[in-house]
Design an enzyme around this catalytic site. Structure first.
Site, PDB file in Angstrom:
ATOM      1  CB  CYS A   1       1.432  -3.914  -1.017  1.00  0.00           C
ATOM      2  SG  CYS A   1       0.682  -2.875   0.248  1.00  0.00           S
TER       3      CYS A   1
ATOM      4  N   GLY B   1       1.327  -2.935   5.808  1.00  0.00           N
ATOM      5  CA  GLY B   1       2.073  -1.680   5.859  1.00  0.00           C
ATOM      6  C   GLY B   1       3.555  -1.926   5.664  1.00  0.00           C
ATOM      7  CB  SER B   2       6.436   0.268   6.298  1.00  0.00           C
ATOM      8  OG  SER B   2       6.460   0.442   7.704  1.00  0.00           O
ATOM      9  CB  THR B   3       9.608  -4.028   6.024  1.00  0.00           C
ATOM     10  OG1 THR B   3       9.118  -4.630   4.813  1.00  0.00           O
ATOM     11  CG2 THR B   3      10.506  -5.025   6.735  1.00  0.00           C
TER      12      THR B   3
ATOM     13  CG  ASN C   1      -2.021   0.777  -0.380  1.00  0.00           C
ATOM     14  OD1 ASN C   1      -2.425   0.484   0.740  1.00  0.00           O
ATOM     15  ND2 ASN C   1      -1.420  -0.097  -1.157  1.00  0.00           N
TER      16      ASN C   1
ATOM     17  CD  GLU D   1       0.415  -6.983   1.708  1.00  0.00           C
ATOM     18  OE1 GLU D   1       1.497  -6.362   1.535  1.00  0.00           O
ATOM     19  OE2 GLU D   1      -0.670  -6.584   1.297  1.00  0.00           O
TER      20      GLU D   1
ATOM     21  N   GLY E   1       6.121  -3.332  10.657  1.00  0.00           N
ATOM     22  CA  GLY E   1       5.869  -4.743  10.927  1.00  0.00           C
ATOM     23  C   GLY E   1       6.827  -5.308  11.955  1.00  0.00           C
TER      24      GLY E   1
END
Length: 470
Positions: A278, A222-224, A148, A244, A227
């Protein structure tokens, strides 16, 4: 002399036979072919980075800072060329707070990483005993970035790491590798060989970074869900982590707020980068007293903001970057419509502009259990939820598993601060949302990750603390 976009693109592109086609986000025409690196390439890059790290660390802070300033100068000299490539690949327009802004921010954050001081801390001094805290390089940092804000977030990862004497291996998103490869090309015009390497590979390369025994620190945005997998993969190596992760940021507009002064900041807090941020505002709770005014104001602004291909002058909203994200946004808005929510404006594809354009959408009269509220939409659609009690609004804002950012909007700053102190988020903004500063630490809580970036805290996060007692 500054290089042209073609020169930078030539330097980073693979041949059609050896590479993977990368489409223009707006037109879906092929821009160029990205290299397809493998886990073997990653292993070689890590070995090279390990060998280069001691000499890079030995240069010292002043020389590394000088090099970072030279890199920032080169980024600024090539700003337009880099912005055009970024606009084509990611989709964000050149104009507005978009592609030119992102490249400019890369230079700003690089200079900030060079200039922030991190002196030894005297932590004990009594009875003839002293202890100091120093911060040493970790070794090799593995940086995994998103699509992004691909250039800016990569700089957030690599500039502090380099400043602190680490070497870095970067893996860009599969969706936006060209932008990051171009960024690394600019950096490497000034860095010693092996200090910074970009590996443009698939998910298997990202997984290998997370588990690699030669990597001392992993930085991931990125995405949870991803992560969590990184945490699991890195456990046996005990690599340090800065994560993050996803955000479903809430905003609360307090009773009797004067809407006109906050309207523009509220709009861009939601729709910056066409909502693909985000820390964008993803859920907006508005008091009964100003609910209809806020809804109408946002809808009017959404209808007026120019949307279209990023290289066309005047556009400030672009397409969704990829088909997967377009489908998510469309699904969430369709679900809200089927539940009886009011689609005030938007709510449909803008197919006349290109395949992945979706109109800026404002959804009213929607409940908390709707998917558009519960899930991170990551696109140009905002649910506006009505509330009557501030205590209730705070409780609903805190109900999400995520806690990246949040915001409070109102006439009385002190009252807004009191509300902000009760919100579970890593950053709470007042009468603004998503504004970041290279000197102010940034990071999430709960399922939005852990660790801080920016400022002295960000430098400490990419270093190893060492106590010297004497």
């Amino acid at each position: 002399m500054p290089a042209t976009t073609t020169t930078i693109l030539d330097a980073i592109s693979a041949s059609e036979e050896a590479g993977r086609p990368i489409p223009d986000a707006a037109t879906r025409e092929t821009i160029a072919y990205a290299p397809v690196h493998t886990v073997a390439d990653l292993n070689q890059a890590v070995t090279t980075a390990q060998a280069a790290q001691p000499a890079w660390a030995a240069l010292g802070h002043p020389e590394r800072s000088r090099i970072l300033h030279a890199i920032a100068d080169e980024l600024e000299a090539n700003l337009e060329e880099l912005a055009v490539l970024l606009s084509r690949e990611q989709g964000k327009p050149l104009d507005g707070p978009n592609a030119r802004f992102e490249v400019g921010a890369c230079a700003l954050w690089t200079r900030s990483a060079a200039d922030i001081t991190l002196e030894p801390e005297l932590i004990f001094d009594a009875d003839g005993a002293r202890a100091e805290m120093h911060h040493r390089p970790l070794g090799v940092v593995g940086a995994i970035g998103p699509w992004n804000w691909p250039m800016m977030i990569t700089v957030w990862q690599i500039a502090p790491s380099l400043r602190m004497g680490n070497t870095v291996v970067v893996k860009p998103s599969e969706y936006t590798p060209l932008s990051v490869l171009a960024l690394v090309e600019i950096f490497n015009r000034h860095l010693p060989a092996g200090v910074l390497t970009a590996i443009s590979g698939g998910r298997e390369v990202g997984a290998a970074i997370a588990a690699h025994t030669g990597i001392d620190k992993i930085m991931f945005t990125g995405s949870t869900a991803t992560g969590r997998r990184i945490v699991e993969s890195s456990a046996h190596n005990l690599a340090r982590l800065t994560l993050e992760l996803g955000g479903n940021d809430a905003g609360i507009v307090l009773p009797d707020t004067d809407v006109s002064p906050i309207a523009e900041k509220l709009f861009w807090g939601i729709f910056l980068n066409t909502g693909q941020t985000c820390a964008a505002l993803k859920r907006l709770y508005v008091h009964d007293s100003v609910y209809e005014e806020v809804v109408a104001t946002l809808a009017a602004m959404a209808e007026e903001m120019p949307m279209g291909p990023g290289l066309e002058a005047g556009n400030v909203l672009g397409p969704l970057q990829n088909q997967k994200q377009f489908d998510i946004v469309a699904r969430l808005v369709d679900d809200a419509r089927e539940r009886g929510a009011r689609i005030v404006t938007g709510g449909e594809a803008a197919s006349e502009l290109g395949p992945l354009f979706y109109r800026a959408t404002v959804v009213a009269d929607i409940d908390d259990d709707a998917a558009l509220v519960d899930e991170e939409q990551f696109g140009p659609a905002i649910p506006v939820i009505r509330y009557s009690s501030v205590d209730d609004a705070i409780s609903r804002a805190n109900a999400s598993e995520q806690g990246l950012g949040a915001s409070v909007w109102g006439n009385d700053t002190e009252a807004a601060r009191q509300v902000a102190s009760r919100i579970q988020a890593g950053t709470v903004w007042i009468n603004q949302h998503g504004t970041v500063n290279p000197h102010i630490p940034f990071g999430g809580v709960k399922a939005s990750g852990y660790g801080h970036e920016f400022g002295a805290a960000g430098l400490k996060a990419v270093s190893a603390p060492q106590v010297i007692s004497y």
